[in-house]
Design a protein around this motif. Structure first.
Motif: not given
Length: 388
Positions: A343-358
């Motif tokens: 959910x953090x990844x899909x909401x774009x709030x994963x910081x330095x480990x964020x996956x682009x356009x997940x």
């Protein structure tokens, strides 16, 4: 799924060894945080499921863990069900929460996973984990000094090596990726990187597994709130959740048939997946699970690990929060923690480990053992989420 269900809140405590933190304190923390994350009033929560795997064996408290942990929170008095289902306890709790909303019995429901594994008696957690296999046919002599599951995973790793040509170096690379991700996750139990060479040189637990390829003992809690309506800032839809039990001598078919059910219900394909959480209680088992899910071709996961494909910035990001190996594995909390990371990844709030356009995310969580040779988990859950 016949009715729309959305994840509106997802939070997690830091994972680690916290002798001073009780189950109640961890649950109280995630309840406050998840209500704030979802912008939800406590009165709107119509059902709570609390997943905990070994609490009764660690503390002696059984039957009413959830009610006690929630007694001094705004959710005191809500309908509560306690779920004990091995390492899949909190993903099983999530299934109940999703079904409560999907059925129309409530608009919002909460799944909590919590585990307290640290104890002054260091062997106590290993003894509790040993109850996750058939104790009538697998008697243990003396006090275990390590998890019996690491021996099971080691045999699985040896079988995988024989079948595919995989190497211990590949397992070390997978563990190094997990360490990288954990170093970028402020909630991870281990927040330092390690090279494949350092991982290979760490103490052998059961060949080919070394200490840094294995998930640690730890404490933590996670919470996932689901609702019939999306969060005003992010629509994270639950496309499917499937839960199945293992059959004797089934081997990897449990994950395959659970995944097939989830993908069919979601009307999505493994090839569509942008980001994955797998149950890497050992680094080798995470690679095996990727192939059983169908997101990686059979025999290819170890090669892709060697090429760093599974980094957060790689071709198929895997366990971007550090996985069980680095984020930690407080067993009853792991399934919910996987969902929090996605959910953090899909909401774009994963910081330095964020996956682009997940956009499409999948979690695989498993636990227990119906059989040890061949290894068949007792339970497997596969959840499909999508940014709507």
């Amino acid at each position: 799924m016949s009715a729309s269900v959305y994840v509106t809140g997802a939070v997690c405590t830091p994972f680690g060894k916290f002798p001073e933190r009780s189950v109640t304190a961890m649950v109280e923390s995630v309840v406050d945080d998840v209500l704030a994350d979802a912008d939800c009033d406590p009165e709107d929560i119509g059902f709570v499921a609390v997943g905990n795997a070994i609490g009764s064996l660690m503390t002696g408290q059984a039957m009413i863990q959830g009610q006690l942990a929630l007694a001094d929170t705004p959710l005191a008095g809500a309908p509560v069900v306690n779920v004990e289902n091995a390492c899949a306890s909190s993903s099983s709790a999530l299934l109940l929460a999703i079904n409560a909303v999907r059925s129309g019995s409530c608009d919002s429901a909460l799944a909590i996973g919590v585990e307290k594994m640290t104890s002054p008696d260091r062997a106590r957690a290993f003894e509790a984990l040993a109850a996750g296999i058939d104790v009538t046919t697998h008697a243990h002599s003396g006090t275990p000094r390590a998890s019996v599951f690491m021996s099971i995973y080691a045999q699985e790793a040896r079988d995988y090596m024989a079948a595919t040509g995989a190497t211990a170096e590949a397992f070390a690379h997978a563990a190094a990726i997990a360490r990288l991700h954990g170093s970028l996750n402020p909630r991870a139990q281990y927040r330092t990187t390690a090279t494949p060479a350092e991982i290979l040189d760490s103490r052998v637990i059961d060949d080919p597994l070394t200490l840094l390829m294995c998930s640690p003992i730890g404490d933590g809690a996670a919470a996932v709130l689901v609702s019939a309506r999306p969060h005003r800032d992010a629509a994270i839809a639950v496309r499917a959740i499937a839960l199945r039990s293992g059959r004797r001598a089934e081997g990897g078919e449990l994950v395959r048939r659970t995944a097939a059910e989830a993908f069919a219900a979601a009307e999505r394909r493994p090839a569509d997946v942008d980001i994955v959480e797998v149950h890497d209680a050992a680094s080798s088992s995470g690679l095996v699970a990727l192939e059983e899910l169908g997101v990686v071709e059979h025999g290819r996961a170890w090669r892709r690990a060697l090429h760093d494909d599974f980094r957060f910035d790689g071709r198929l990001p895997v366990n971007t929060g550090g996985g069980l190996v680095s984020r930690g594995h407080p067993v009853g909390a792991t399934g919910a923690a996987q969902i929090v990371e996605l959910v953090d990844q899909l909401r774009g709030r994963a910081g330095g480990r964020q996956v682009r356009d997940a956009r499409l995310a999948v979690a695989q969580n498993a636990g227990g053992a119906v059989t040890t040779v061949p290894y068949t988990s007792a339970v497997c859950s596969v959840t499909v989420l999508e940014r709507d």
